[in-house]
Design a protein around this motif. Structure first.
Motif, PDB file in Angstrom:
ATOM      1  N   HIS A 163       0.513  -0.948   4.560  1.00 48.29           N
ATOM      2  CA  HIS A 163       0.204   0.351   4.700  1.00 48.29           C
ATOM      3  C   HIS A 163      -0.368   0.801   3.247  1.00 48.29           C
ATOM      4  CE1 HIS A 163       2.095   1.109   8.606  1.00 48.29           C
ATOM      5  NE2 HIS A 163       3.319   0.121   7.998  1.00 48.29           N
ATOM      6  N   ASP A 164      -1.797   1.181   3.428  1.00 53.21           N
ATOM      7  CA  ASP A 164      -2.509   1.633   2.235  1.00 53.21           C
ATOM      8  C   ASP A 164      -2.540   3.290   2.291  1.00 53.21           C
ATOM      9  OD1 ASP A 164      -3.536   0.153   0.243  1.00 53.21           O
ATOM     10  OD2 ASP A 164      -5.554   0.156   0.967  1.00 53.21           O
ATOM     11  N   ARG A 165      -1.797   3.916   1.260  1.00 52.38           N
ATOM     12  CA  ARG A 165      -1.564   5.218   1.000  1.00 52.38           C
ATOM     13  C   ARG A 165      -3.151   5.579   0.379  1.00 52.38           C
ATOM     14  NH1 ARG A 165       2.898   8.325   0.396  1.00 52.38           N
ATOM     15  NH2 ARG A 165       2.061   9.250  -1.418  1.00 52.38           N
ATOM     16  N   ASN A 167      -5.546   8.320  -1.758  1.00 53.70           N
ATOM     17  CA  ASN A 167      -5.535   9.561  -2.585  1.00 53.70           C
ATOM     18  C   ASN A 167      -7.026  10.095  -2.856  1.00 53.70           C
ATOM     19  OD1 ASN A 167      -2.768   9.441  -2.897  1.00 53.70           O
ATOM     20  ND2 ASN A 167      -3.056   8.218  -4.716  1.00 53.70           N
ATOM     21  N   PRO A 242      -7.841   3.864  -1.991  1.00 54.06           N
ATOM     22  CA  PRO A 242      -6.198   3.498  -1.968  1.00 54.06           C
ATOM     23  C   PRO A 242      -5.756   3.740  -3.299  1.00 54.06           C
ATOM     24  CG  PRO A 242      -8.018   1.896  -1.298  1.00 54.06           C
ATOM     25  CD  PRO A 242      -8.852   2.919  -1.824  1.00 54.06           C
ATOM     26  N   GLU A 243      -4.283   3.852  -3.166  1.00 58.10           N
ATOM     27  CA  GLU A 243      -3.497   4.141  -4.286  1.00 58.10           C
ATOM     28  C   GLU A 243      -3.445   3.043  -4.980  1.00 58.10           C
ATOM     29  OE1 GLU A 243       0.729   6.530  -4.121  1.00 58.10           O
ATOM     30  OE2 GLU A 243       0.706   4.517  -3.272  1.00 58.10           O
ATOM     31  N   GLN A 259      -0.844  13.292   4.241  1.00 56.96           N
ATOM     32  CA  GLN A 259      -1.345  12.026   3.313  1.00 56.96           C
ATOM     33  C   GLN A 259      -2.103  11.308   4.298  1.00 56.96           C
ATOM     34  OE1 GLN A 259      -0.111  10.922  -0.023  1.00 56.96           O
ATOM     35  NE2 GLN A 259      -1.947   9.343   0.764  1.00 56.96           N
ATOM     36  N   THR A 261      -3.313   7.556   5.645  1.00 56.66           N
ATOM     37  CA  THR A 261      -2.760   6.296   5.231  1.00 56.66           C
ATOM     38  C   THR A 261      -3.692   5.363   6.269  1.00 56.66           C
ATOM     39  OG1 THR A 261      -0.613   6.757   4.891  1.00 56.66           O
ATOM     40  CG2 THR A 261      -0.907   4.574   5.301  1.00 56.66           C
ATOM     41  N   ARG A 262      -3.950   4.310   5.575  1.00 56.33           N
ATOM     42  CA  ARG A 262      -4.808   3.368   6.695  1.00 56.33           C
ATOM     43  C   ARG A 262      -4.113   2.068   6.606  1.00 56.33           C
ATOM     44  NH1 ARG A 262      -9.947   0.680   3.023  1.00 56.33           N
ATOM     45  NH2 ARG A 262      -8.510  -0.268   1.307  1.00 56.33           N
ATOM     46  N   GLU A 263      -4.166   1.243   7.751  1.00 53.87           N
ATOM     47  CA  GLU A 263      -3.291   0.486   8.110  1.00 53.87           C
ATOM     48  C   GLU A 263      -4.250  -0.773   8.055  1.00 53.87           C
ATOM     49  OE1 GLU A 263      -1.774   0.760  11.921  1.00 53.87           O
ATOM     50  OE2 GLU A 263      -0.029   2.007  11.424  1.00 53.87           O
TER      51      GLU A 263
END
Length: 293
Positions: A163-165, A167, A242-243, A259, A261-263
């Motif tokens: 899971h890619d948060r 920002n 990505p964070e 937020q 989030t990409r999978e």
């Protein structure tokens, strides 16, 4: 009609060039032309129109292409099924990974895999997620490691691994960096640097704006996230990154929005029999998911 002629036909249809198709199949151009000629004689139909340097499918060629792909996929599937009976983990494993996953997620898994299965020859490609996705759908790849599509094709099996948060970020001297909180409406007033319009990541960003009837002001776009980060760092605009790529040289904005989030994960074709090599690769990926790495 033999498989070599069908492979040649598909290669020319996909590349739009006899010379590029010949390079792809490690043939001379004359050998490629001969295979196509034999196939045309067998079918009693012209399959390509050749006007100058332009090669295009005839009506008969367009009719044959999906059937040729299906025949080749079935034959490859049969070969894999028979090979799997031995239990050996060998042969060629065709994998594509997005640039971001290749740099930031794949190395530990890949290192473990090549150590455990040295008999496997890796056909490893680094592609944009959307290109890798299409190649799995067409059957030319066993596995792709990509940003998962928000709307996957029914023939695609997908599994989230990471899971890619994401920002919203700007350069420290950007006007938005001084604000306690930023709205999407405020963001839309400043130039944005996002990935290409066809990318899954861009779709996630635009979806969030469209829910408020807003549209980001896209000043530039590129599919290379490291390039986007550099352009944000020098003050050319804001972006959604990505964070894992948020460096001390960037300011992360507190945005008044959920937020994003990409999978990230792997995809395979539901109708394709996976090789033993692919199955073991997937096992390592799923172990990485359980570890949260």
């Amino acid at each position: 009609m033999d498989t070599n002629s069908l492979q040649a036909f598909v290669a020319v249809a996909e590349t739009g060039s006899f010379s590029r198709a010949a390079e792809q199949l490690f043939l001379t151009q004359s050998a490629m032309s001969k295979r196509i000629l034999i196939l045309e004689q067998q079918l009693n139909n012209r399959l390509f129109d050749r006007i100058g340097r332009t090669v295009s499918l005839t009506e008969a060629g367009r009719e044959l292409l999906p059937r040729a792909n299906r025949i080749l996929l079935e034959l490859n599937d049969a070969r894999r099924s028979l090979s799997n009976l031995s239990g050996d983990v060998s042969g060629t494993l065709s994998v594509a990974a997005s640039h971001h996953i290749s740099l930031h997620r794949l190395p530990p898994v890949l290192r473990q895999y090549i150590s455990a299965f040295p008999e496997v020859k890796l056909d490893l490609r680094f592609d944009e997620s959307e290109i890798a996705y299409d190649n799995v759908l067409k059957g030319s790849l066993e596995i792709a490691l990509i940003t998962l599509s928000p709307r996957p094709d029914p023939n695609i099996h997908f599994q989230t691994i990471w899971h890619d948060r994401l920002n919203y970020v700007v350069a420290p001297d950007h006007p938005l960096a001084a604000l306690e909180q930023v709205t999407l409406e405020q963001l839309s007033c400043y130039p944005a640097i996002l990935s290409g319009s066809a990318t899954f990541t861009r779709q996630l960003a635009e979806q969030q704006f469209s829910q408020l009837a807003l549209k980001p002001d896209i000043a530039m776009s590129t599919n290379y996230l490291d390039t986007i980060r550099m352009m944000v760092e020098i003050g050319l605009g804001w972006s959604l990154l990505p964070e894992t790529m948020t460096a001390t040289s960037l300011s992360v904005l507190r945005v008044d929005a959920p937020q994003v989030t990409r999978e990230l994960g792997y995809i395979t074709h539901k109708e394709r029999t996976l090789s033993n090599a692919a199955r073991h690769f997937i096992q390592l990926l799923e172990q990485a998911a359980k570890k949260g790495s």
